[in-house]
Design an enzyme around this catalytic site. Structure first.
Site, PDB file in Angstrom:
ATOM      1  N   THR A  46       0.828  -1.205   0.000  1.00  9.72           N
ATOM      2  CA  THR A  46       0.000   0.000   0.000  1.00  9.72           C
ATOM      3  C   THR A  46       0.866   1.260   0.000  1.00  9.72           C
ATOM      4  O   THR A  46       0.651   2.185  -0.795  1.00  9.72           O
ATOM      5  CB  THR A  46      -0.922   0.007   1.229  1.00  9.72           C
ATOM      6  N   TYR A 109     -12.136  -4.109  -3.447  1.00  9.76           N
ATOM      7  CA  TYR A 109     -13.254  -3.372  -4.048  1.00  9.76           C
ATOM      8  C   TYR A 109     -14.521  -4.213  -4.137  1.00  9.76           C
ATOM      9  O   TYR A 109     -15.548  -3.878  -3.572  1.00  9.76           O
ATOM     10  CB  TYR A 109     -12.871  -2.819  -5.439  1.00  9.76           C
ATOM     11  N   TYR A 137      -2.435 -10.616   3.596  1.00 13.48           N
ATOM     12  CA  TYR A 137      -2.441  -9.198   3.975  1.00 13.48           C
ATOM     13  C   TYR A 137      -3.888  -8.759   4.123  1.00 13.48           C
ATOM     14  O   TYR A 137      -4.650  -8.732   3.158  1.00 13.48           O
ATOM     15  CB  TYR A 137      -1.694  -8.403   2.904  1.00 13.48           C
ATOM     16  N   LYS A 166      -0.275 -10.338   7.702  1.00 10.44           N
ATOM     17  CA  LYS A 166       0.018  -8.931   7.944  1.00 10.44           C
ATOM     18  C   LYS A 166      -1.335  -8.279   8.188  1.00 10.44           C
ATOM     19  O   LYS A 166      -2.139  -8.120   7.261  1.00 10.44           O
ATOM     20  CB  LYS A 166       0.714  -8.314   6.735  1.00 10.44           C
TER      21      LYS A 166
END
Length: 295
Positions: A46, A109, A137, A166
């Site tokens: 990110t 999304y 993640y 994560k």
């Protein structure tokens, strides 16, 4: 299989003014972070503006970081992409270039149910060798989709090389639940920079921290003192790390990270559009705000 641990820096991606990856600046960043004592590097996540890059750009970043690190620290490449086909391409590439493992964000999304989530990680983890580690993640505030502890248990049981998560939402209850996956053998690294020490105390292996990129020292000190058993010194270091994290808005604007790197002698580069750099006035104010922390 190498696990993530300690200070795992989520790296920024420096871009030129015309939007290309600045390879030289990226190499400078690798050297800077290693010299400051971080334990692991985590590019193209990110903080690295992953979804704004092409597959080829992400491959270039991964290759540059792995080559420059040269085995001095653990390197995990984040490979999650909007299209499963791209995730698979990047996962295979990460193993081919000698990365130590990969991180894979949940599908984003579009809403994904538990069945689709398990199938996704089964598909991605199966294209790399059984000895090549994969971290799930989870960042529901950005990716829209979450993974329950029960579903994580299924993923762990069905994907032999999925060894950890994560987790980047500041929920200590969920952190504790993840720590119980696979009879407590599941590796958990926390993404909330300001909660690094509490996460370590709870049993987490480390933090994947964007804020440790511009200012690694405080985070490295937290881990060092925690491992030494000096909780008072660790808390003092965490207080500083927390102040820095809040000053940097917790990574809400990666341009802040890039400008601070530039202040510190590492070319931070530009943002990838549609994201924008800070204005001149914002840069001047930022420099005043962080001046006390600069070398």
């Amino acid at each position: 299989m190498k696990k993530l641990y300690g200070v795992i820096t989520a790296m920024t991606t420096p871009f030129t003014s015309t939007g290309e990856v600045d390879k030289e600046a990226l190499e400078q960043q690798v050297e800077f972070l290693i010299s400051k004592g971080v334990n692991c590097l985590y590019p193209t996540g990110t903080t690295g503006e992953m979804y704004l890059m092409s597959v080829e750009e992400r491959k270039l970043v991964a290759e540059t970081v792995v080559k420059k690190a040269a085995g001095r620290v653990t390197v995990y490449i984040h490979v999650g992409a909007m299209a499963q086909e791209d995730t698979i391409i990047l996962a295979k590439h990460a193993e081919e270039i000698g990365a130590d493992g990969i991180g894979v964000v949940t599908p984003s999304y579009f809403t994904v149910d538990d069945r689709a989530m398990v199938e996704y990680y089964r598909a991605v983890s199966s294209v790399v060798s059984k000895e090549f580690p994969v971290y799930v993640y989870v960042i529901p505030q950005l990716a829209h989709n979450d993974i329950t502890p029960e579903t994580m248990e299924i993923i762990c049981n069905e994907c032999i090389n999925v060894i950890g998560v994560k987790y980047s939402y500041p929920d200590m209850t969920r952190l504790l639940q993840y720590l119980r996956v696979n009879d407590g053998e599941f590796s958990v690294v926390f993404g909330a920079d300001h909660m690094f020490l509490p996460a370590l105390a709870a049993g987490a292996d480390g933090t994947v921290s964007g804020c440790s990129g511009p200012f690694p020292e405080a985070f490295v000190e937290v881990y060092k003192q925690f491992k030494a058993g000096d909780m008072q010194a660790a808390k003092k270091a965490q207080d500083k790390a927390t102040s820095l994290a809040w000053l940097m808005k917790g990574g809400a604007d990666m341009s802040i990270f890039k400008h601070i790197l530039t202040f510190r002698g590492v070319r931070g580069g530009h943002m990838k559009k549609p994201l924008l750099d800070l204005t001149k006035e914002q840069v001047e104010q930022l420099k005043k705000d962080v001046e006390v922390y600069l070398d």
